[in-house]
Design an enzyme around this catalytic site. Structure first.
Site, short mmCIF file in Angstrom:
data_model
loop_
_atom_site.label_atom_id
_atom_site.label_comp_id
_atom_site.label_asym_id
_atom_site.label_seq_id
_atom_site.Cartn_x
_atom_site.Cartn_y
_atom_site.Cartn_z
N PRO A 115 0.83 -1.21 0.00
CA PRO A 115 0.00 0.00 0.00
C PRO A 115 0.86 1.26 0.00
CG PRO A 115 0.12 -0.89 2.21
CD PRO A 115 0.92 -1.82 1.34
N LYS A 116 1.41 1.60 -1.16
CA LYS A 116 2.41 2.67 -1.25
C LYS A 116 1.80 3.96 -1.80
CE LYS A 116 6.21 -0.59 -2.14
NZ LYS A 116 7.26 -0.23 -1.21
#
Length: 247
Positions: A115-116
């Site tokens: 989840p960047k």
């Protein structure tokens, strides 16, 4: 380009010049600054998806410096990782990570489900202090400090901790823009770990509220430990352990 060629050559986008190369992805002298803290248990459990379980209300806030990585280049990352269990075995769940380089951002999201988001993390040594910061736009949202190399840690023990599986909630939206085409829990591990150093010292962590980088939604109630690690490692490919869309 015929359909057969598309099928054979498709790896990542753009088709003719992918944003990142195929693995394996090896990191040399990867530097970690990890501050583990106690937080609000109800808030924490609300953010961790089943079937993962939260044994204790702990969060590890991480600053990671990656100056030499295969295919991804030179970048820094920061974010929150939560100790969890899956089927009774310990691991970690990555809640959110913020980094300053496009190839690992795109590759991390598309392959594993990391989840960047794009931001500006930093990890550096300032005189006698290990200093980690995270800026989202012009706003400072995280500041971590630790006394530089005050006490050595056992390398074998730290290697075992790094080798624990990490879990990610991979979400890819459908082209209709309304539903998920992929929604699955993936698992990956760090492999071929060579520890080069591990230290601890007195530490502090300050988190600020931001609508789009909500690190302060898990407030710091008590610092539990701080670690400064340096290692060579390979980021292993993943496997799906739970499919939320399966019927």
């Amino acid at each position: 380009m015929d359909i057969d060629t598309v099928r054979k050559t498709a790896f990542a986008m753009p088709l003719t010049s992918p944003a990142y190369p195929p693995g394996p992805y090896r990191f040399i002298n990867r530097e970690f600054f990890i501050i583990t803290y106690r937080t609000d248990p109800a808030r924490l459990r609300a953010m961790v998806p089943e079937p993962l379980e939260v044994p204790e209300p702990l969060v590890s806030y991480e600053f990671i410096r990656m100056a030499d990585s295969t295919g991804f280049g030179d970048y820094t990352e920061s974010g929150q990782v939560i100790p969890v269990t899956f089927e009774g075995k310990p691991g970690t769940y990555t809640l959110a990570m913020y980094l300053d380089d496009h190839p690992p951002l795109a590759g991390g999201r598309e392959m594993w489900g990391f989840p960047k988001k794009l931001a500006t993390p930093r990890l550096q040594t300032s005189k006698d202090t290990l200093l980690g910061t995270l800026d989202y736009g012009p706003v400072r949202v995280a500041t971590g400090t630790m006394g530089y190399k005050h006490k050595e840690l056992d390398l074998a023990a730290q290697q075992q901790r790094l080798a624990r599986p990490n879990f990610l909630l991979k979400i890819i939206p459908h082209v209709d823009g309304r539903t998920a085409r992929i929604c699955e829990l993936s698992r990956n591990t760090m492999e071929d770990i060579v520890m080069k150093g591990a230290w601890t010292g007195p530490a502090s962590l300050e988190l600020a509220h931001h609508a789009l980088a909500p690190v302060a939604d898990l407030p710091v109630l008590e610092i539990v430990e701080a670690r400064h690690l340096i290692a060579d490692l390979t980021l292993g490919m993943g496997e799906v352990v739970f499919d939320y869309l399966a019927k």
